[in-house]
Design an enzyme around this catalytic site. Structure first.
Site, PDB file in Angstrom:
ATOM      1  N   ASN A  85      -7.656 -43.729 -28.686  1.00  0.00           N
ATOM      2  CA  ASN A  85      -6.628 -44.771 -28.708  1.00  0.00           C
ATOM      3  C   ASN A  85      -7.293 -46.123 -28.404  1.00  0.00           C
ATOM      4  O   ASN A  85      -7.895 -46.297 -27.341  1.00  0.00           O
ATOM      5  CB  ASN A  85      -5.554 -44.436 -27.657  1.00  0.00           C
ATOM      6  N   ASP A 102      -5.785 -49.191 -28.418  1.00  0.00           N
ATOM      7  CA  ASP A 102      -4.824 -50.252 -28.078  1.00  0.00           C
ATOM      8  C   ASP A 102      -5.411 -51.292 -27.130  1.00  0.00           C
ATOM      9  O   ASP A 102      -5.118 -52.489 -27.244  1.00  0.00           O
ATOM     10  CB  ASP A 102      -3.583 -49.658 -27.391  1.00  0.00           C
ATOM     11  N   HIS A 103      -6.221 -50.825 -26.156  1.00  0.00           N
ATOM     12  CA  HIS A 103      -6.669 -51.762 -25.132  1.00  0.00           C
ATOM     13  C   HIS A 103      -7.695 -52.764 -25.627  1.00  0.00           C
ATOM     14  O   HIS A 103      -7.923 -53.787 -24.978  1.00  0.00           O
ATOM     15  CB  HIS A 103      -7.173 -51.014 -23.909  1.00  0.00           C
ATOM     16  N   ARG A 143      -5.966 -63.787 -25.077  1.00  0.00           N
ATOM     17  CA  ARG A 143      -6.234 -65.153 -25.549  1.00  0.00           C
ATOM     18  C   ARG A 143      -5.556 -65.467 -26.880  1.00  0.00           C
ATOM     19  O   ARG A 143      -5.779 -66.534 -27.438  1.00  0.00           O
ATOM     20  CB  ARG A 143      -7.756 -65.351 -25.709  1.00  0.00           C
ATOM     21  N   HIS A 177      -0.925 -47.795 -31.267  1.00  0.00           N
ATOM     22  CA  HIS A 177       0.516 -47.849 -30.995  1.00  0.00           C
ATOM     23  C   HIS A 177       1.032 -49.237 -31.376  1.00  0.00           C
ATOM     24  O   HIS A 177       0.633 -50.232 -30.766  1.00  0.00           O
ATOM     25  CB  HIS A 177       0.720 -47.587 -29.494  1.00  0.00           C
ATOM     26  N   ARG A 201       3.718 -51.401 -30.868  1.00  0.00           N
ATOM     27  CA  ARG A 201       4.910 -51.541 -30.024  1.00  0.00           C
ATOM     28  C   ARG A 201       5.843 -52.597 -30.604  1.00  0.00           C
ATOM     29  O   ARG A 201       5.418 -53.541 -31.267  1.00  0.00           O
ATOM     30  CB  ARG A 201       4.496 -51.973 -28.609  1.00  0.00           C
ATOM     31  N   ARG A 223       2.657 -56.171 -27.796  1.00  0.00           N
ATOM     32  CA  ARG A 223       1.809 -56.637 -26.696  1.00  0.00           C
ATOM     33  C   ARG A 223       0.319 -56.394 -26.960  1.00  0.00           C
ATOM     34  O   ARG A 223      -0.519 -57.053 -26.375  1.00  0.00           O
ATOM     35  CB  ARG A 223       2.218 -56.026 -25.367  1.00  0.00           C
ATOM     36  N   HIS A 224       0.006 -55.418 -27.811  1.00  0.00           N
ATOM     37  CA  HIS A 224      -1.417 -55.239 -28.131  1.00  0.00           C
ATOM     38  C   HIS A 224      -1.628 -55.172 -29.647  1.00  0.00           C
ATOM     39  O   HIS A 224      -2.051 -56.163 -30.233  1.00  0.00           O
ATOM     40  CB  HIS A 224      -2.071 -54.079 -27.358  1.00  0.00           C
ATOM     41  N   GLU A 280       1.134 -44.344 -33.279  1.00  0.00           N
ATOM     42  CA  GLU A 280       2.163 -44.100 -32.262  1.00  0.00           C
ATOM     43  C   GLU A 280       3.266 -45.127 -32.469  1.00  0.00           C
ATOM     44  O   GLU A 280       2.983 -46.319 -32.659  1.00  0.00           O
ATOM     45  CB  GLU A 280       1.588 -44.292 -30.862  1.00  0.00           C
ATOM     46  N   THR A 308       2.861 -48.998 -19.307  1.00  0.00           N
ATOM     47  CA  THR A 308       2.403 -48.149 -20.408  1.00  0.00           C
ATOM     48  C   THR A 308       3.525 -47.162 -20.689  1.00  0.00           C
ATOM     49  O   THR A 308       4.589 -47.254 -20.081  1.00  0.00           O
ATOM     50  CB  THR A 308       1.084 -47.433 -20.034  1.00  0.00           C
ATOM     51  N   THR A 309       3.317 -46.254 -21.654  1.00  0.00           N
ATOM     52  CA  THR A 309       4.394 -45.330 -22.008  1.00  0.00           C
ATOM     53  C   THR A 309       4.708 -44.417 -20.823  1.00  0.00           C
ATOM     54  O   THR A 309       3.885 -43.611 -20.419  1.00  0.00           O
ATOM     55  CB  THR A 309       3.972 -44.466 -23.228  1.00  0.00           C
ATOM     56  N   GLU A 312       2.978 -33.471 -28.605  1.00  0.00           N
ATOM     57  CA  GLU A 312       1.945 -33.995 -27.710  1.00  0.00           C
ATOM     58  C   GLU A 312       2.515 -33.952 -26.303  1.00  0.00           C
ATOM     59  O   GLU A 312       3.474 -34.661 -25.983  1.00  0.00           O
ATOM     60  CB  GLU A 312       1.551 -35.434 -28.087  1.00  0.00           C
ATOM     61  N   HIS A 321      -2.439 -38.948 -22.273  1.00  0.00           N
ATOM     62  CA  HIS A 321      -1.978 -39.945 -21.311  1.00  0.00           C
ATOM     63  C   HIS A 321      -2.639 -39.722 -19.949  1.00  0.00           C
ATOM     64  O   HIS A 321      -2.446 -38.690 -19.326  1.00  0.00           O
ATOM     65  CB  HIS A 321      -0.463 -39.975 -21.134  1.00  0.00           C
ATOM     66  N   GLY A 322      -3.394 -40.713 -19.539  1.00  0.00           N
ATOM     67  CA  GLY A 322      -4.030 -40.680 -18.225  1.00  0.00           C
ATOM     68  C   GLY A 322      -5.228 -39.746 -18.135  1.00  0.00           C
ATOM     69  O   GLY A 322      -5.753 -39.533 -17.035  1.00  0.00           O
ATOM     70  N   GLY A 332      -7.245 -43.044 -24.428  1.00  0.00           N
ATOM     71  CA  GLY A 332      -7.533 -44.455 -24.652  1.00  0.00           C
ATOM     72  C   GLY A 332      -8.148 -45.155 -23.463  1.00  0.00           C
ATOM     73  O   GLY A 332      -9.324 -45.543 -23.472  1.00  0.00           O
ATOM     74  N   HIS A 333      -7.366 -45.315 -22.403  1.00  0.00           N
ATOM     75  CA  HIS A 333      -7.747 -46.197 -21.299  1.00  0.00           C
ATOM     76  C   HIS A 333      -9.123 -45.875 -20.713  1.00  0.00           C
ATOM     77  O   HIS A 333      -9.944 -46.768 -20.529  1.00  0.00           O
ATOM     78  CB  HIS A 333      -6.671 -46.135 -20.205  1.00  0.00           C
TER      79      HIS A 333
END
Ligand code: PXP
Length: 237
Positions: free
Chosen positions: A7, A9-10, A18, A43, A45, A49-50, A70, A100-101, A151, A190-191, A212-213
């Site tokens: 993922n 997204d980040h 910026r 994702h 959204r 936001r990303h 997503e 986050t989700t 998932e 997730h996580g 992702g993160h």
């Protein structure tokens, strides 16, 4: 073999800090593929936001592995998905104020909206997955609506420690067992990070992990390619 969906997204989160054009998530996707990712997950959204629509369209053009979008069941995002036609769509819940989700999709409480979205995606040949908590009623509803995959939301497991973590892992194992019994593909995410992923990866019939993160965080120091390769090794151990 378990497929790793990365993922990205980040990478877009950093760019949006910026509102400029770097770092580009499309570059990150290329690097993730070179590191051995089996899939790229993004994702779109509603609050943008990303990821931006431009990212999703470019990823569709450039990703050579599985492209997993997503998305919430929102009409505006669904219209984009039906135009872009990702390889897979994972339906997720969305709340505007969340970091986050948080929590899985309430399939039972939103049957007709989820059914309509699944039908529209299926008609375009998109594989479908529902992001839900390891809850029997939700998993059975996913089966009833004809989703290809579930998932499992691993956030509660990832955030727990000690005995609580063992309880959450047991919930995931029970959910996984039901998903297998119903003939659905088993995904999780997730996580998850380099140390907690292994217990989830060893659940029988695990087919796909979306992470992702932790990968993008490590990538700041060692690069996306190597961070993905290290996660693959953590999963395969
Ligand atoms: N799977 C789903 C459905 C998600 O919504 C997310 C977060 O966007 C992830 C996996 C990845 O979670 P994390 O960034 O915590 O690895």
């Amino acid at each position: 073999m378990i497929e790793l969906g990365v993922n990205i997204d980040h990478v877009a989160t950093l760019r949006q800090a910026r509102r400029g054009n770097e770092p580009d998530p499309v570059w990150a996707a290329v690097e993730a593929e070179l590191g051995g990712a089996h899939g790229i997950t993004a994702h779109l959204r509603e609050d943008r936001r990303h990821m931006q629509e431009r990212d999703i369209r470019l990823l569709r053009e450039t990703v050579r592995v599985k492209f997993n979008l997503e998305m919430a069941c929102a009409p505006e995002v669904l219209a984009i998905a039906l135009d872009v036609v990702p390889d897979q769509a994972t339906l997720v819940p969305e709340k505007r104020q969340e970091i986050t989700t948080e929590g899985g999709l309430d399939v039972v409480g939103d049957l007709s909206r989820v059914r309509d979205a699944l039908e529209a995606l299926r008609a375009k040949g998109v594989a479908t997955s529902l992001f839900i908590d390891p809850d029997t009623r939700q998993i059975e509803a996913a089966k009833e609506l004809g989703a290809d995959a579930v998932e499992l939301h691993t956030g509660a497991y990832a955030n727990a420690s000690g005995e609580r973590r063992a309880v959450e892992l047991q919930r995931l194992a029970q959910g996984a067992e039901l998903i297998n019994r119903l003939g659905l593909r088993l995904h999780a995410g997730h996580g998850l990070n380099y140390t907690n992923v292994r217990a989830v990866a060893t659940l029988p019939q695990m087919a796909e992990l979306n992470i992702g993160h932790s990968i993008i965080s490590r990538a700041l120091f060692i690069g996306v390619r190597e961070a993905v390769a290290q996660m693959k090794r953590a999963i395969e151990l």
